[in-house]
Write a protein that holds these residues in place. Structure first.
Motif, PDB file in Angstrom:
ATOM      1  N   GLU A 100       0.824  -1.121  -0.080  1.00 21.82           N
ATOM      2  CA  GLU A 100       0.222  -0.028   0.070  1.00 21.82           C
ATOM      3  C   GLU A 100       0.885   1.322  -0.175  1.00 21.82           C
ATOM      4  O   GLU A 100       0.649   2.089  -0.723  1.00 21.82           O
ATOM      5  CB  GLU A 100      -1.050   0.169   1.328  1.00 21.82           C
ATOM      6  N   THR A 101       2.017   1.264   0.815  1.00 21.01           N
ATOM      7  CA  THR A 101       2.787   2.380   0.797  1.00 21.01           C
ATOM      8  C   THR A 101       3.508   2.623  -0.577  1.00 21.01           C
ATOM      9  O   THR A 101       3.550   3.788  -1.072  1.00 21.01           O
ATOM     10  CB  THR A 101       3.770   2.256   1.805  1.00 21.01           C
ATOM     11  N   ALA A 102       3.937   1.583  -0.961  1.00 23.03           N
ATOM     12  CA  ALA A 102       4.636   1.438  -2.433  1.00 23.03           C
ATOM     13  C   ALA A 102       3.915   2.034  -3.509  1.00 23.03           C
ATOM     14  O   ALA A 102       4.249   3.138  -4.325  1.00 23.03           O
ATOM     15  CB  ALA A 102       5.281   0.295  -2.656  1.00 23.03           C
ATOM     16  N   ALA A 103       2.396   1.686  -3.292  1.00 29.39           N
ATOM     17  CA  ALA A 103       1.392   2.158  -4.311  1.00 29.39           C
ATOM     18  C   ALA A 103       1.334   3.587  -4.083  1.00 29.39           C
ATOM     19  O   ALA A 103       1.204   4.476  -5.413  1.00 29.39           O
ATOM     20  CB  ALA A 103       0.330   1.453  -4.169  1.00 29.39           C
ATOM     21  N   GLU A 104       1.017   4.203  -3.221  1.00 26.00           N
ATOM     22  CA  GLU A 104       0.875   5.565  -2.908  1.00 26.00           C
ATOM     23  C   GLU A 104       1.973   6.368  -3.248  1.00 26.00           C
ATOM     24  O   GLU A 104       2.047   7.555  -3.839  1.00 26.00           O
ATOM     25  CB  GLU A 104       0.642   5.660  -1.438  1.00 26.00           C
ATOM     26  N   CYS A 105       3.297   5.746  -2.996  1.00 27.41           N
ATOM     27  CA  CYS A 105       4.433   6.659  -3.547  1.00 27.41           C
ATOM     28  C   CYS A 105       4.750   6.720  -4.960  1.00 27.41           C
ATOM     29  O   CYS A 105       5.059   7.721  -5.585  1.00 27.41           O
ATOM     30  CB  CYS A 105       5.793   6.021  -2.971  1.00 27.41           C
ATOM     31  N   ARG A 106       4.108   5.514  -5.739  1.00 22.88           N
ATOM     32  CA  ARG A 106       4.338   5.544  -7.095  1.00 22.88           C
ATOM     33  C   ARG A 106       3.218   6.453  -7.553  1.00 22.88           C
ATOM     34  O   ARG A 106       3.397   7.215  -8.624  1.00 22.88           O
ATOM     35  CB  ARG A 106       3.905   4.369  -7.671  1.00 22.88           C
ATOM     36  N   ARG A 107       2.139   6.756  -7.022  1.00 26.47           N
ATOM     37  CA  ARG A 107       1.068   7.668  -7.249  1.00 26.47           C
ATOM     38  C   ARG A 107       1.546   9.130  -7.323  1.00 26.47           C
ATOM     39  O   ARG A 107       1.097   9.885  -7.698  1.00 26.47           O
ATOM     40  CB  ARG A 107      -0.248   7.333  -6.507  1.00 26.47           C
ATOM     41  N   LEU A 108       2.659   9.171  -6.225  1.00 26.84           N
ATOM     42  CA  LEU A 108       2.982  10.685  -5.978  1.00 26.84           C
ATOM     43  C   LEU A 108       4.029  10.953  -7.059  1.00 26.84           C
ATOM     44  O   LEU A 108       4.644  11.990  -6.966  1.00 26.84           O
ATOM     45  CB  LEU A 108       3.458  10.847  -4.673  1.00 26.84           C
TER      46      LEU A 108
END
Length: 302
Positions: free
Chosen positions: A75-83
């Protein structure tokens, strides 16, 4: 040079240091860029580690994220990629040296040399010493301090070769101020603070001024690890505020980051107050949280 001359030369250095520190209070601190830096954060699947990852992602850093929780780290990685950041997620149990070294080799081989290491992973059991089980004591030391050794030993050589990097130790206010019913946790965080200070001194002795160090020491933070915490005169912190202060400290190369900053006053009081007065100060703070005391769950007040 004899001792008298060395002591004589020490005096102007002390005076200059005080003047320099005073002047810096009025001069904006230059912030370094972390764009493009390869940042590894342990315990990034939750709480301070997760929000710290977002802070770095917003600054165009490349991220390597470790956590024992697969769902949380993804989940953290996915949000970082979204950013807009590059993010690599690894499931790593930081209580196991072999897993740390194995994951570190994969990172170095497949991604590159880590330039900013954030040792954030931590565990806690709140209980009196006799109610804390042996495996809980061992786990707290494995994650809260021994893991710092294994990650640093894995990634420091490249930093030394390049004289470039930043090693961040996430400790706690409990690493400076002893807390009842957190004997093991507090001890492990005292060790983390000592690790940071000794490593800082060692890098200076080696002449590696391009490798910076920071140590984060917040009070109770709303991460869910400590149940129902409260302390008079202070608010329970939100992870976003702590992560923001941490990034500010990293960008300005602060050695010790207290959240809130007036915690420094507590350290001064601890050094100058008599024992009876210091005990009264601790009692006045009315620290409370859920803990196991005498094998029974109850809210304690220190």
């Amino acid at each position: 040079m004899n001792l008298f001359m060395e002591l004589l030369l020490l005096l102007p250095i002390i005076i200059y240091s005080y003047i320099e520190a005073f002047v810096k209070l009025f001069i904006p601190v230059k912030r370094k860029s972390v764009s493009g830096e390869l940042v590894l954060i342990t315990g990034a699947g939750h709480g301070i580690g997760r929000v710290t990852a977002y802070e770095f992602a917003n600054r165009q850093s490349r991220l390597v994220l470790w956590d024992i929780n697969k769902h949380g780290i993804e989940e953290t990685a996915a949000e970082c990629r979204r950013l807009g950041a590059t993010a690599h997620a690894f499931v790593v149990d930081c209580s196991k040296k072999e897993e740390i070294y194995s994951a570190a080799e994969k990172v170095k081989k497949d991604i590159g040399d880590v330039t900013i290491l954030v040792n954030n992973a931590g565990v806690i059991t709140t209980a009196d010493l006799l109610s804390t089980q042996d495996h809980q004591i061992q786990k707290m030391f494995e994650v809260n301090i021994l893991a710092h050794y294994w990650t640093t030993k894995a990634f420091l050589p490249a930093m030394l070769n390049n004289n470039h990097g930043h090693i961040v130790t996430v400790a706690s206010a409990a690493g400076h101020l002893a807390t009842s019913f957190m004997v093991t946790y507090s001890s492990s965080k005292f060790a983390a603070v000592g690790f940071h200070k000794a490593l800082t001194q060692e890098l200076s002795a080696l002449g590696k001024d391009g490798i910076k160090t920071s140590c984060l020491c917040p009070v109770f933070t709303n991460t869910g690890f400590v149940k129902n915490p409260s302390i008079r005169f202070m608010k329970v912190l939100e992870p976003e505020k702590v992560a923001n202060k941490l990034l500010e400290g990293i960008l300005t190369n602060q050695k010790m980051i207290f959240v809130p900053s007036f915690l420094k006053m507590h350290l001064i009081l601890e050094k100058i107050l008599p024992e009876r007065a210091l005990a009264a100060v601790y009692k006045l703070q009315n620290i409370q949280f859920d803990a196991v005391v005498g094998y029974r769950n109850r809210v304690i007040s220190d």
